[in-house]
Motif scaffolding. Structure first.
Motif, PDB file in Angstrom:
ATOM      1  N   GLU A  76     -13.590  -1.025  -7.818  1.00 30.99           N
ATOM      2  CA  GLU A  76     -13.029   0.250  -7.348  1.00 30.99           C
ATOM      3  C   GLU A  76     -12.944   0.259  -5.825  1.00 30.99           C
ATOM      4  O   GLU A  76     -11.995   0.786  -5.249  1.00 30.99           O
ATOM      5  N   LYS A  79      -9.896  -1.564  -4.645  1.00 31.18           N
ATOM      6  CA  LYS A  79      -8.703  -0.748  -4.891  1.00 31.18           C
ATOM      7  C   LYS A  79      -8.586   0.379  -3.871  1.00 31.18           C
ATOM      8  O   LYS A  79      -7.484   0.742  -3.462  1.00 31.18           O
ATOM      9  N   ASP A  80      -9.727   0.942  -3.459  1.00 31.98           N
ATOM     10  CA  ASP A  80      -9.703   2.019  -2.463  1.00 31.98           C
ATOM     11  C   ASP A  80      -9.347   1.503  -1.073  1.00 31.98           C
ATOM     12  O   ASP A  80      -8.846   2.252  -0.238  1.00 31.98           O
TER      13      ASP A  80
END
Length: 196
Positions: A76, A79-80
């Motif tokens: 995550e 992706k951020d």
């Protein structure tokens, strides 16, 4: 003369070259490796002589999805970070192209907001120990200081052009600040792009 010599060399090399003799009989020499019996496989048949139906994929089974399909392992955090890389690329080009202060402050504000969101999201997670996380936060502080310096320079240079306090807002000081910020952006981009 060179032309005649090169044509003579080419003629010698290309004429009459080839294999003379008989080719070996590979079939006789390798007959001990050739199996004379051919194996025929029977086709798989179902009990009722109809083609078997395929089962549906169990998409709701978590083990099947994780093991068989092998879903993406991208974290995550990575992706951020992806939108921040795009923002930093723009930010870098704005500094290199010496865009006006309004455009500079807009992209700086955009970056600071994204860095702050990352800071809030990952402040209590293990990702806060990553070099990329620390680089993002440090760059956000530098971008904030640089944006403030540029904005203040628009206001104060009119009133303090010859005093010692006005030296802080001089063009050479702002250029030096831009170079330091640009170097930090390049360093941060290098870290972010090599997360994998």
């Amino acid at each position: 003369m060179k032309r005649v010599f090169s044509l003579l060399i080419i003629t010698i090399l290309t004429s009459g070259a080839g294999y003379k003799g008989t080719l070996p009989d590979l079939e006789n020499e390798m007959s001990y490796k050739i199996k004379s019996q051919k194996v025929k496989h029977q086709p798989i048949q179902t009990g009722d002589n109809e083609p078997s139906e395929l089962q549906e994929v169990p998409k709701t089974n978590k083990e099947y999805v994780d093991i068989i399909i092998k879903k993406s392992r991208t974290s995550e955090y990575v992706k951020d970070i992806q939108p921040i890389i795009l923002i930093l690329d723009k930010f870098k080009s704005y500094i290199e192209d010496e865009k006006d202060i309004q455009m500079f402050n807009a992209i700086a504000s955009n970056y600071i907001d994204h860095a702050y969101a990352i800071q809030l999201k990952y402040a209590q997670r293990p990702e806060r120990h990553y070099a990329s996380y620390r680089a993002l936060i440090s760059l956000a502080e530098s971008a904030k200081e640089s944006a403030m310096l540029k904005s203040e320079s628009l206001i104060y240079t009119k009133y303090m052009p010859y005093s010692d306090n006005g030296q802080k807002y001089s063009q050479s000081n702002i250029r030096n600040n831009n170079e330091v910020l640009l170097k930090k952006i390049y360093d941060t981009l290098y870290v972010l792009k090599n997360l994998d």
